[in-house]
Design a protein around this motif. Structure first.
Motif: not given
Lengths: 60, 245, 222, 193
Positions: D48, D68, D65-66, D73, D133
């Motif tokens: 990342l 994560y 963007a990925p 958390l 999310q």
């Protein structure tokens, strides 16, 4: 030479104490700045040499 | 030129080059310091106003100059480290902080001692002394951050950022302290102005300033070499070097 | 842009749910102010002379007290990592953090000025200058303090260290602000000081978040 | 979606992994397994870009963007479930409408907890909020670090369903976990010593 005699040199008509205190302290601080790295260097070399030796023995 | 700069970046090359220059540089520095001090003590005429106590200027002024340019040099190394990520620059920043702090402390103390015969008190909130004191706190900040974050991965970059923030603020601090001093103290003789000195007074000062710089670089180099030995201890060139020692 | 507004609203929401964290610095400020007359003596003349310095140093310390928590809670619950991961600029996020910190610590201090002036017998002109100077400078305090907070966010006990790192940066603002109050008391105009304080404010507004964002990237890089 | 060429990482003197080369195509799931301290989390953080001290090169070919999910958390204890989910949306600059948030809350089994502070929720429920999310946004790539820890059995099957839907829609997933992943798609695993 600005001073007639040695004692006049040390006395420096009243300001001697301050001048020698300042110069003395400068000498101490500058010397310390040279002294500590030298000591650190000696310790580093000794520590790493023994570490190398210990690694050698463990390998044997 | 860039190739030289890049080659110097590798610890091994720097170690070899500095190895050759270490002893001559340090001995030249010590020689000049001793010579300059003797010159200042023996041959410089006493000042018409201050008498002999002006001789302290020869160890205070170079220290004050070096304290400030030392911080700028540290910030320069910090910038090099942040931009090109040359590990050696981080070593340079780490090694110069304590050295710079000791020189700043030296400037502060000799300034205070010089103040006694001149103004009758040990400490006076003079413009130069006050900004040197704040500079001392800036050095302490970098050292404190370095020791607090010692184990963490980002310690190098954090200290580099702090050094750069400090150097950006340095002129602002210096200017505000000078302005503050002139606000409360109508311009009287102070350490800041450089009265036009006759040649036989400022020549030894020049010698002492050069001696201080030489001394500064040689001690800095010594500390960097020690740090390289510690950081590169697992490499073979260090092992070979140790075997010879 | 809505990152900015949402982030400020989020911080205010979080802090309103823990009011003690916001009130402590203000109580500390009033306590420090009232300690000085006990220490120095109640004569108005004496207190009035040193009032600007006292109020200003107390304001600095009160701001620094709440500085440490600016990024710490975000660091500990992982929000800081999410910020660095998202492609949104950390600069805006830092600005939002500084604004929310200012709203919670700088502004209340400005509102407390009349009380502080009352305790230290400051006259009319002095109070106005003091309030105006703090209003102009408190954002700078949060901006510069943000750098220290971001640098020490990874440390377990970074609180005191922030003060050591950031205090030298406060010297110019402290000098200018106290001089401004004294000039106001002496009756001369203070417009020059206002320009200088604004210059420093805008300067740090552009430069400080860059250093803070870089420090945040260092802190989350582990 | 992701190309990795001989990635290597050393942490305070100890080599964690080296010479790792793998890739992630849309629709694939990559499971990273390994004992404690084998560098699973570090590998994810390296991918990342959160951890920059590594060798080798990593090429992402995604436009967003990925997402994560890490050990921490990323949700605030003193905010409610809804506020946290909204914040995720703002964070990724994704316009998330309320309907989708409510739908996600229902899917996550948090119905009725919308307005309670996360501090009052259990660890498993907080994890579900963090998983929210992934539901309210359509980022192509997901990176999850131990998503199943503290999740009960009923939550597990629901989680597998979410992964399944995401893969069906040509998303990519990288997961570090010890639990077997029961979905009917090829799972390539990457074992770290």
């Amino acid at each position: 030479m600005k001073f007639e005699s040695l004692t006049a040199f040390f006395y420096m008509d009243g300001h001697g104490i301050y001048i020698w205190a300042a110069y003395g302290l400068t000498l101490v601080i500058l010397a310390a700045n040279v002294w500590f790295p030298l000591i650190a260097r000696r310790n580093i070399i000794r520590a790493e040499k023994s570490a190398v030796l210990k690694a050698m023995n463990r390998k044997l | 030129m860039l190739n030289w700069f890049h080659r110097l970046g590798s610890p091994k090359t720097f170690f070899e080059i500095s190895g050759r220059w270490q002893v001559p540089l340090l001995s030249l520095a010590v020689l000049m310091l001793a010579g300059g001090a003797a010159w200042a003590l023996l041959f410089v005429p006493p000042d018409y106003q201050q008498g002999n106590s002006v001789r302290i200027m020869y160890i205070h002024v170079p220290a004050a100059i070096l304290a400030q340019s030392g911080y700028v040099m540290m910030a320069g190394a910090a910038a090099v480290f942040l931009i090109w990520r040359i590990k050696l620059a981080d070593v340079a920043v780490k090694c110069v902080a304590p050295l710079g702090a000791s020189i700043t402390f030296l400037a502060l103390v000799t300034g205070a001692i010089w103040g006694k015969p001149t103004w009758g008190t040990w400490w006076v909130w003079d413009a130069r002394l006050t900004s040197t004191l704040v500079l001392f706190f800036l050095y302490i900040g970098v050292i404190a951050l370095r020791s607090a974050m010692d184990r963490q991965a980002g310690v190098g970059r954090a200290c580099a950022i702090l050094a750069l923030v400090g150097v950006v603020n340095l002129p602002v601090i210096k200017y505000s302290v000078d302005w503050w001093y002139s606000l409360h103290q109508p311009a009287s003789f102070s350490l800041t102005e450089k009265p036009s000195m006759p040649i036989e007074m400022w020549l030894p000062l020049l010698v002492m300033v050069i001696a201080y710089y030489l001394f500064f670089f040689s001690v800095w180099m010594m500390r960097i070499r020690n740090e390289i030995l510690v950081r590169e201890k697992n490499t073979d060139w260090v092992k070979q070097w140790l075997a010879v020692r | 842009m809505n990152l900015f507004i949402a982030s400020v609203r989020r911080d205010l929401l979080v802090h309103f749910r823990h009011p003690s964290e916001v009130l402590n610095p203000l109580v500390f400020f009033v306590v420090v102010i009232s300690l000085f007359p006990l220490g120095i003596g109640p004569e108005p003349g004496q207190l009035k002379a040193i009032a600007p310095g006292i109020v200003w140093v107390a304001a600095l310390l009160a701001t620094l007290m709440s500085m440490d928590s600016m990024f710490r809670s975000d660091f500990e619950d992982g929000s800081l990592e999410q910020i660095v991961l998202s492609e949104q600029s950390t600069f805006i996020f830092v600005l939002a953090k500084v604004v929310s910190h200012w709203l919670l610590s700088g502004l209340p201090l400005v509102l407390l000025m009349p009380l502080a002036a009352l305790l230290l017998f400051l006259d009319e002109a002095g109070v106005w200058a003091l309030t105006l100077s703090l209003l102009l400078v408190s954002p700078t305090l949060s901006l510069l303090g943000g750098i220290g907070a971001a640098l020490t966010v990874g440390l377990p006990r970074g609180g005191l260290l922030v003060t050591i790192l950031v205090m030298p940066l406060y010297v110019p603002v402290l000098v200018l602000a106290t001089a401004m109050v004294q000039a106001a008391e002496a009756g001369s105009d203070t417009i020059g000081y206002v320009y200088w304080l604004l210059a420093i404010l805008f300067g740090s507004m552009c430069l400080a978040p860059i250093a803070t964002a870089a420090a945040i990237n260092v802190a989350t890089d582990q | 979606m992701l190309q990795v060429q001989n990635a290597g990482c050393e942490r305070d003197g100890r080599p964690l992994f080296e010479g790792l080369s793998f890739s992630l195509a849309p629709g694939d799931l990559l499971q990273v397994v390994g004992g404690n301290g084998s560098g699973k989390s570090t590998l994810l953080r390296v991918l990342l870009g959160l951890y920059t001290d590594y060798q080798g090169d990593i090429e992402w070919s995604v436009d967003e963007a990925p997402l994560y999910l890490g050990h921490r958390l990323g949700i605030k204890q003193s905010l409610t479930v809804i506020e946290n989910l909204r914040w995720f949306g703002v964070l990724r600059d994704a316009q998330v409408d309320e309907v989708r948030i409510d739908e996600a809350v229902y899917k996550l089994g948090l119905a009725g907890f919308e307005d309670s502070l996360c501090a009052h929720l259990s660890e498993g429920q907080r994890k579900r909020v963090a998983l929210g999310q992934f539901l309210i946004m359509d980022n192509p790539c997901w990176v999850m670090d131990e998503p199943f820890s503290a999740i009960d059995a009923e939550g597990l099957s629901f989680l597998m369903a979410i992964l399944q839907d995401h893969l069906d829609v040509n998303g990519g997933i990288i997961i570090s976990t010890h639990q077997p992943i029961s979905i009917d798609r090829p799972v390539n695993t990457l074992a770290l010593q």
